[in-house]
Design a protein around this motif. Structure first.
Motif: not given
Length: 216
Positions: A103-113, A85-89, A36-39
């Motif tokens: 914040n300024h988070i973009q993209g979608s909510i991962p299915e893995e949540f 957001l990343v699926p690893e979470l 997540f940090r890397r993203s």
């Protein structure tokens, strides 16, 4: 004497085994958080303490762990972060609070949540999140607070969310959702203000006989 030594040896091996299991779990959670940090882009350096070489992430700022060193909270609201957001979470099986609002988070909510079975609060409001609300969020039976308002979400409100009996707050206002507003389960109690400013969203479902996917 020999029997006492063997008992002590067995006890030591059990303790070492448990420590190894906890270490592996903590490292796995640290890996997920580091992904997540890397993203993310972090202009204020709020994630400066997120060092992946440490044994576990429990000493990192904005992270809270339980007594078993399992991550239970991520508190990064209003931190000027951008990225995705990343699926690893979804691996954080003991996570209870995901606080990433303003914040300024973009993209979608991962299915893995949908794997975050311990989650009580998901606060993603006031970001730039796009895509649909994953149906997998209906698996979060411990969820009490779901705040996704003030994003750019599209698609329908998943009916799987109506099966979350613990849900006390669900706010999806100020998005671009379509279809109709659910009226069963916990959605019986939610005020219409929680759904406002979705130009293509109609309802409530039982008023006017609007189809579930109406306007989509």
């Amino acid at each position: 004497m020999a029997q006492r030594f063997l008992c002590k040896l067995a006890l030591v091996m059990v303790v070492m085994g448990l420590s190894a299991v906890l270490s592996v779990s903590s490292n796995s959670e640290g890996d997920a958080l580091h992904a997540f940090r890397r993203s993310l882009s972090d202009p204020l350096n709020v994630l400066q303490s997120w060092d992946p070489t440490l044994v576990n992430p429990c000493t990192w700022f904005h992270i809270t762990c339980n007594q078993d060193n399992r991550v239970t909270r991520i508190d990064l609201g209003n931190s000027n972060l951008s990225g995705s957001l990343v699926p690893e979470l979804g691996r954080l099986e003991h996570l209870q609070y995901l606080e990433l609002y303003k914040n300024h988070i973009q993209g979608s909510i991962p299915e893995e949540f949908g794997n975050l079975k311990s989650l009580i609060s998901m606060d993603l409001y006031n970001n730039n999140i796009t895509g649909e609300i994953p149906r997998s969020l209906g698996n979060l039976k411990a969820l009490v607070f779901l705040r996704l308002n003030n994003n750019s979400l599209t698609g329908q409100i998943p009916r799987q969310l109506t099966k979350i009996s613990n849900l006390k707050v669900a706010d999806v206002s100020n998005n671009n959702l379509c279809g109709t507003i659910p009226t069963t389960g916990p959605f019986e109690r939610f005020p219409m203000t929680n759904f406002e400013n979705n130009p293509r969203l109609r309802g409530p479902e039982l008023q006017g006989g609007a189809a579930y996917d109406s306007g989509c």
